[in-house]
Design a protein around this motif. Structure first.
Motif, PDB file in Angstrom:
ATOM      1  N   ILE A 143       0.865  -1.169   0.000  1.00 23.05           N
ATOM      2  CA  ILE A 143       0.000   0.000   0.000  1.00 23.05           C
ATOM      3  C   ILE A 143       0.905   1.223   0.000  1.00 23.05           C
ATOM      4  CG2 ILE A 143      -1.620   1.393   1.329  1.00 23.05           C
ATOM      5  CD1 ILE A 143      -3.060  -0.935   2.174  1.00 23.05           C
ATOM      6  N   PRO A 144       0.686   2.145  -0.966  1.00 21.97           N
ATOM      7  CA  PRO A 144       1.598   3.274  -1.073  1.00 21.97           C
ATOM      8  C   PRO A 144       1.834   3.970   0.265  1.00 21.97           C
ATOM      9  CG  PRO A 144       0.172   3.240  -2.955  1.00 21.97           C
ATOM     10  CD  PRO A 144      -0.309   2.140  -2.041  1.00 21.97           C
ATOM     11  N   ILE A 146       2.746   6.917   1.019  1.00 22.26           N
ATOM     12  CA  ILE A 146       2.254   8.278   1.237  1.00 22.26           C
ATOM     13  C   ILE A 146       0.860   8.292   1.826  1.00 22.26           C
ATOM     14  CG2 ILE A 146       3.556   9.305  -0.656  1.00 22.26           C
ATOM     15  CD1 ILE A 146       0.659   9.645  -1.946  1.00 22.26           C
ATOM     16  N   PHE A 147       0.115   7.178   1.675  1.00 27.27           N
ATOM     17  CA  PHE A 147      -1.231   7.168   2.237  1.00 27.27           C
ATOM     18  C   PHE A 147      -1.205   6.771   3.706  1.00 27.27           C
ATOM     19  CE2 PHE A 147      -2.508   5.902  -2.269  1.00 27.27           C
ATOM     20  CZ  PHE A 147      -2.555   7.219  -2.650  1.00 27.27           C
ATOM     21  N   GLN A 148      -0.075   6.342   4.202  1.00 26.82           N
ATOM     22  CA  GLN A 148      -0.063   5.782   5.540  1.00 26.82           C
ATOM     23  C   GLN A 148       0.954   6.411   6.491  1.00 26.82           C
ATOM     24  OE1 GLN A 148      -0.081   1.402   5.087  1.00 26.82           O
ATOM     25  NE2 GLN A 148      -2.255   1.829   5.241  1.00 26.82           N
ATOM     26  N   LYS A 149       1.845   7.231   5.976  1.00 27.87           N
ATOM     27  CA  LYS A 149       2.852   7.792   6.854  1.00 27.87           C
ATOM     28  C   LYS A 149       2.572   9.234   7.221  1.00 27.87           C
ATOM     29  CE  LYS A 149       7.219   6.754   6.439  1.00 27.87           C
ATOM     30  NZ  LYS A 149       8.486   6.165   6.793  1.00 27.87           N
ATOM     31  N   LEU A 198      -1.383  13.189   9.774  1.00 31.52           N
ATOM     32  CA  LEU A 198      -2.796  13.548   9.727  1.00 31.52           C
ATOM     33  C   LEU A 198      -3.593  12.500  10.479  1.00 31.52           C
ATOM     34  CD1 LEU A 198      -3.202  14.594   5.997  1.00 31.52           C
ATOM     35  CD2 LEU A 198      -3.088  16.077   7.972  1.00 31.52           C
ATOM     36  N   PRO A 199      -4.767  12.888  10.969  1.00 27.29           N
ATOM     37  CA  PRO A 199      -5.613  11.870  11.608  1.00 27.29           C
ATOM     38  C   PRO A 199      -6.026  10.813  10.581  1.00 27.29           C
ATOM     39  CG  PRO A 199      -6.784  13.962  11.345  1.00 27.29           C
ATOM     40  CD  PRO A 199      -5.366  14.221  10.990  1.00 27.29           C
ATOM     41  N   ARG A 200      -6.177   9.596  11.065  1.00 29.98           N
ATOM     42  CA  ARG A 200      -6.613   8.529  10.185  1.00 29.98           C
ATOM     43  C   ARG A 200      -8.120   8.428  10.180  1.00 29.98           C
ATOM     44  NH1 ARG A 200      -2.319   4.622   9.145  1.00 29.98           N
ATOM     45  NH2 ARG A 200      -0.530   5.990   9.312  1.00 29.98           N
ATOM     46  N   PHE A 201      -8.627   7.731   9.187  1.00 32.06           N
ATOM     47  CA  PHE A 201     -10.057   7.599   9.000  1.00 32.06           C
ATOM     48  C   PHE A 201     -10.365   6.101   9.066  1.00 32.06           C
ATOM     49  CE2 PHE A 201     -13.460   7.444   5.536  1.00 32.06           C
ATOM     50  CZ  PHE A 201     -14.488   7.659   6.414  1.00 32.06           C
ATOM     51  N   HIS A 202     -10.790   5.641  10.247  1.00 33.63           N
ATOM     52  CA  HIS A 202     -11.023   4.212  10.432  1.00 33.63           C
ATOM     53  C   HIS A 202     -12.463   3.855  10.125  1.00 33.63           C
ATOM     54  CE1 HIS A 202      -7.143   3.415  12.233  1.00 33.63           C
ATOM     55  NE2 HIS A 202      -7.297   4.513  12.940  1.00 33.63           N
ATOM     56  N   LEU A 203     -12.648   2.818   9.352  1.00 31.99           N
ATOM     57  CA  LEU A 203     -14.000   2.392   9.031  1.00 31.99           C
ATOM     58  C   LEU A 203     -14.208   0.930   9.388  1.00 31.99           C
ATOM     59  CD1 LEU A 203     -15.193   3.725   5.599  1.00 31.99           C
ATOM     60  CD2 LEU A 203     -16.396   3.768   7.757  1.00 31.99           C
ATOM     61  N   LEU A 204     -13.109   0.246   9.681  1.00 33.68           N
ATOM     62  CA  LEU A 204     -13.127  -1.208   9.830  1.00 33.68           C
ATOM     63  C   LEU A 204     -14.265  -1.697  10.706  1.00 33.68           C
ATOM     64  CD1 LEU A 204      -9.538  -2.574  10.163  1.00 33.68           C
ATOM     65  CD2 LEU A 204     -11.386  -3.348   8.663  1.00 33.68           C
ATOM     66  N   ARG A 206     -17.014  -0.338  11.313  1.00 26.96           N
ATOM     67  CA  ARG A 206     -18.343   0.171  11.074  1.00 26.96           C
ATOM     68  C   ARG A 206     -19.026  -0.419   9.847  1.00 26.96           C
ATOM     69  NH1 ARG A 206     -17.498   6.121  12.396  1.00 26.96           N
ATOM     70  NH2 ARG A 206     -17.191   5.621  14.571  1.00 26.96           N
ATOM     71  N   ILE A 207     -18.257  -0.859   8.896  1.00 24.19           N
ATOM     72  CA  ILE A 207     -18.879  -1.385   7.682  1.00 24.19           C
ATOM     73  C   ILE A 207     -18.568  -2.873   7.535  1.00 24.19           C
ATOM     74  CG2 ILE A 207     -18.941  -1.278   5.185  1.00 24.19           C
ATOM     75  CD1 ILE A 207     -18.505   1.583   5.266  1.00 24.19           C
TER      76      ILE A 207
END
Lengths: 207, 207, 207
Positions: A143-144, A146-149, A198-204, A206-207
């Motif tokens: 997973i790139p 830049i989306f996670q660091k 940045l803050p993360r956006f957790h959905l695990l 909830r969906i």
């Protein structure tokens, strides 16, 4: 000035090539794989930008210095590591931040030359800065990063906006260039130093 | 009519952006990652089509409303989920089917305007409809959903063929547009309702 | 001569389509997935080259025989495997080597027609030969095979360089074509026969 820009661009190519070679090495690729990943990391962002902007011929087709620099940087990285010299991680991160700053401003500027709206110019700046690294990570099946660091592309957005804003205000191009590059560089170095993210956006859950 | 098309297109952009934001949230990406994945999902298919067709400038460079809509939809999704409102999965699937229908027909039409053969026009229609979602899945390190779920791209192929066929028969453009969009929409809704899927092609045991 | 080239190209398309269909089958994709992966494997490399070179319209938009051949090869592969005929792996590898040779030389030649420097022409040759396979592997969520298996892209580099070198020496185009294709073919067959591979670059233990 033009010349300084050109050499900064080549420096960015070299740095990104090194990060590509190191990632490929972590995946135990063969020498060809290392070379390809390095070259794609270094030149992929600009190539994607030029294909979307219809800005032909792309840099490395117009001028083969780009491929030469990317190749030498990759080969040099392999030799350096083989000779068991340690890699200076901090130095690499700082160099990477500098490359990111150069690429972002160049990408934004080329987009503005094509009369794109501001939003598209910012996207082109970010794309030039980060797309090579995204391709590197996808080809290495990750997973790139830049989306996670910590803050990375956000620094590009800031730098790109500063560049466009200063030009709008009538500031001379070279001052706008320096200040916007400094913005990317400082934002990135601060992010590394204090592990800003940045803050993360957790959905695990909830969906 | 032209206007209806334009707003349908923007609606498709918004819907695809939402699916991208939700997928990025499932991967616990940071806010920037959510935004980028959302924008790529929404605009990636059309951008790829335009780069291959040499159809410049691409939509979001010509008109910054596209980026604005994609960004707002992504930010809205994050806020919505944060406020613990539940996501209406069925509503999302229906909206997605509508977006798919719009994108497919637009892609086919633009290809025909470039005098491509029928086979290439169908591919362009499918590409416009599904490539954004494929990019989303690859960036999130998943095997693209469209290759593994119930009928999806097959609905695009059907709609694209209906559109081309009706135009060949001399049917008015707006009727062809409506009927082909209805084809995609109905095929997709039927696939969701009765879980229709194409037969799989297993090789695991043989090679 | 022109005609021989054209049919060789179509043969390469068919072979690459088959490798794509087989890989998709290993991942238990549905029939549409098999078709898409097959077509992307067959046409992806050339399309990427043309988008970067600004060489429009791309082959399969100009002439729908390409899509037809790729589709028939994919459908034929599924039928063949379903009828429990075994796959002749050796035959497939030899055919793949032939396709690789054709694509590499075509890619290099098209780049030279666009007056690219030698380094870019070699990259275009390699890209035409291997990028379709890389896309196949990324879409199937695998680290691209070419980065991890025996000599593959290195054979493309060699063939591309032989082609350019012979043209520089004033050798007739058809002789240069045959000799450079033979170079790719022989390098690849030798690599398969004796399991030749480039040294790997391990970093796991060091970073």
């Amino acid at each position: 000035m033009e010349k300084l820009f050109y050499f900064s661009d080549l420096f960015g190519v070299a740095v990104f090539s090194i990060t590509g070679a190191l990632m490929a090495g972590r995946k135990s690729m063969d020498l060809f794989g290392v070379l390809v990943i390095a070259v794609i990391t270094a030149l992929g962002g600009g190539t994607l930008r030029d294909a979307i902007l219809d800005n032909h011929p792309v840099a490395w087709i117009r001028d083969d210095t780009y491929i030469l620099v990317a190749t030498l940087a990759a080969v040099g990285t392999v030799l350096w590591v083989r000779l068991t010299r340690p890699i200076n991680e901090t130095g690499l991160l700082v160099a990477d931040a500098f490359g990111l700053a150069v690429f972002t401003v160049i990408g934004t500027e080329i987009a503005l030359q094509h009369d794109t709206p501001v939003s598209a110019a910012v996207i082109m700046g970010v794309m030039t800065g980060v797309a090579g690294g995204v391709m590197r990570d996808v080809l290495c099946n990750e997973i790139p990063m830049i989306f996670q660091k910590e803050i990375y592309a956000t620094a590009c957005i800031a730098g790109s906006l500063v560049f466009i804003g200063l030009l709008e205000l009538g500031v001379a191009a070279w001052i706008a260039t320096c200040l916007s590059m400094a913005t990317v560089l400082l934002a990135r170095l601060a992010a590394i130093r204090w592990r800003l993210s940045l803050p993360r956006f957790h959905l695990l859950d909830r969906i």
